[in-house]
Design an enzyme around this catalytic site. Structure first.
Site, mmCIF file in Angstrom:
data_model
loop_
_atom_site.group_PDB
_atom_site.id
_atom_site.type_symbol
_atom_site.label_atom_id
_atom_site.label_comp_id
_atom_site.label_asym_id
_atom_site.label_seq_id
_atom_site.Cartn_x
_atom_site.Cartn_y
_atom_site.Cartn_z
ATOM 1 N N ASN A 155 7.791 -6.053 -1.125
ATOM 2 C CA ASN A 155 7.814 -4.899 -0.237
ATOM 3 C C ASN A 155 6.371 -4.729 0.246
ATOM 4 O OD1 ASN A 155 7.849 -2.503 1.111
ATOM 5 N ND2 ASN A 155 9.017 -1.376 -0.431
ATOM 6 N N ARG A 163 5.040 12.308 -2.685
ATOM 7 C CA ARG A 163 5.223 12.903 -1.355
ATOM 8 C C ARG A 163 6.386 12.218 -0.642
ATOM 9 N NH1 ARG A 163 0.992 13.840 2.572
ATOM 10 N NH2 ARG A 163 2.717 15.131 3.237
ATOM 11 N N HIS A 189 12.827 -3.121 1.477
ATOM 12 C CA HIS A 189 12.309 -1.824 1.923
ATOM 13 C C HIS A 189 13.195 -0.730 1.353
ATOM 14 C CE1 HIS A 189 9.411 -3.585 4.531
ATOM 15 N NE2 HIS A 189 10.341 -4.392 4.995
ATOM 16 N N TYR A 213 11.555 8.380 0.738
ATOM 17 C CA TYR A 213 11.378 7.325 -0.266
ATOM 18 C C TYR A 213 11.973 7.656 -1.636
ATOM 19 C CZ TYR A 213 8.155 5.677 3.300
ATOM 20 O OH TYR A 213 7.615 5.260 4.482
ATOM 21 N N ALA A 226 3.355 -0.867 4.602
ATOM 22 C CA ALA A 226 2.890 -0.829 6.003
ATOM 23 C C ALA A 226 2.412 -2.195 6.484
ATOM 24 C CB ALA A 226 1.778 0.201 6.147
ATOM 25 N N PRO A 235 0.779 -1.226 0.000
ATOM 26 C CA PRO A 235 0.000 0.000 0.000
ATOM 27 C C PRO A 235 0.817 1.286 0.000
ATOM 28 C CG PRO A 235 -0.149 -1.125 2.113
ATOM 29 C CD PRO A 235 0.496 -2.075 1.155
ATOM 30 N N ASN A 236 0.314 2.220 -0.768
ATOM 31 C CA ASN A 236 0.836 3.595 -0.871
ATOM 32 C C ASN A 236 2.120 3.708 -1.682
ATOM 33 O OD1 ASN A 236 -1.229 4.933 0.693
ATOM 34 N ND2 ASN A 236 -0.383 3.847 2.442
ATOM 35 N N GLU A 263 12.511 -9.905 1.177
ATOM 36 C CA GLU A 263 11.798 -8.689 1.598
ATOM 37 C C GLU A 263 12.645 -7.475 1.202
ATOM 38 O OE1 GLU A 263 11.934 -8.401 5.872
ATOM 39 O OE2 GLU A 263 10.228 -7.028 5.960
ATOM 40 N N ARG A 267 13.996 3.772 11.937
ATOM 41 C CA ARG A 267 12.782 4.577 11.979
ATOM 42 C C ARG A 267 11.968 4.286 13.260
ATOM 43 N NH1 ARG A 267 9.941 4.576 6.308
ATOM 44 N NH2 ARG A 267 8.854 6.309 7.342
HETATM 45 O O1 CA2 Z 1 10.760 1.601 3.220
HETATM 46 C C1 CA2 Z 1 9.862 0.961 2.692
HETATM 47 O O2 CA2 Z 1 9.949 0.486 1.547
HETATM 48 C C2 CA2 Z 1 8.539 0.750 3.420
HETATM 49 O O3 CA2 Z 1 8.066 -0.558 3.125
HETATM 50 C C3 CA2 Z 1 7.597 1.796 2.885
HETATM 51 C C4 CA2 Z 1 6.244 1.813 3.601
HETATM 52 C C5 CA2 Z 1 6.428 1.857 5.113
HETATM 53 O O4 CA2 Z 1 5.169 1.733 5.759
HETATM 54 C C6 CA2 Z 1 7.348 0.759 5.614
HETATM 55 O O5 CA2 Z 1 7.513 0.893 7.012
HETATM 56 C C7 CA2 Z 1 8.696 0.860 4.931
HETATM 57 C C8 CA2 Z 1 5.427 3.014 3.159
HETATM 58 C C9 CA2 Z 1 5.187 3.105 1.697
HETATM 59 C C10 CA2 Z 1 4.459 4.384 1.428
HETATM 60 O O6 CA2 Z 1 5.111 5.056 0.400
HETATM 61 C C11 CA2 Z 1 4.875 6.380 0.272
HETATM 62 C C12 CA2 Z 1 5.400 6.973 -0.841
HETATM 63 C C13 CA2 Z 1 5.219 8.306 -1.040
HETATM 64 C C14 CA2 Z 1 4.516 9.068 -0.131
HETATM 65 C C15 CA2 Z 1 4.003 8.467 0.973
HETATM 66 C C16 CA2 Z 1 4.161 7.118 1.189
#
Ligand code: CA2
Length: 146
Positions: free
Chosen positions: A73, A17, A99, A22, A76, A9-10, A97, A106
């Site tokens: 990946n 953003r 990230h 990221y 969340a 997700p996301n 996995e 974090r």
């Molecule tokens: O570091 C990673 O790849 C994560 O899997 C990214 C997730 C986060 O919840 C994990 O703890 C670590 C979040 C992905 C959301 O990506 C976004 C991208 C742009 C703006 C907001 C969120």
């Protein structure tokens, strides 16, 4: 060698953003990057992203008997989803996995990875390059098996 690359997700919001965490690459560019790396390594990839836990579970199940391994990946859902952990265990395919960020540095709630418990390796903190690393690690694992 056929691999499923699954993103949670996301991640479709990449580049829009939080570039400080990221990076500034968009999700479309990430997919292109993954396909390019895989092609260079002679790997066939199916790349999929979903914001829905059940869709991710379905994709993992669909990989059974079709794919040689899974790069995931879970975003969340990494830190919450026993359903994704169970699906990875159920199909019993080698899994890595990934990230983008270094989750170890974090928030406390990111310190548990359920999905990671079913993965033989975790790559973190390398940004999109982490997917190339994961493909390489998976390739070596699958080649050593034969
Ligand atoms: O570091 C990673 O790849 C994560 O899997 C990214 C997730 C986060 O919840 C994990 O703890 C670590 C979040 C992905 C959301 O990506 C976004 C991208 C742009 C703006 C907001 C969120």
């Amino acid at each position: 060698m056929k691999l499923l690359v699954l993103n949670g997700p996301n991640l479709n919001m990449l580049g829009i953003r939080e570039p400080e965490i990221y990076g500034s690459v968009t999700y479309a560019q990430l997919e292109q990057f993954i396909r390019g790396c895989a092609e260079q390594m002679g790997i066939q990839v199916q790349v999929k992203q979903s914001n829905h836990e059940g869709v991710l579970v379905d994709a993992i199940q669909a990989a059974y008997g079709v794919m040689d391994g899974i790069i995931i990946n879970p975003a969340a859902y990494t830190h919450t989803s026993i359903a994704i952990l169970d699906a990875l265990k159920a199909v019993s395919l080698p899994a890595v996995e990934v990230h983008l960020s270094n989750v170890r540095e974090r928030e406390g709630f990111r310190q548990v990875s359920y999905a990671g418990m079913a993965c033989f390796h975790t790559v973190m903190g390398e940004g999109i390059e982490g997917y190339r690393t994961a493909l390489q690690i998976m390739k070596e694992k699958l080649q050593n098996k034969n």
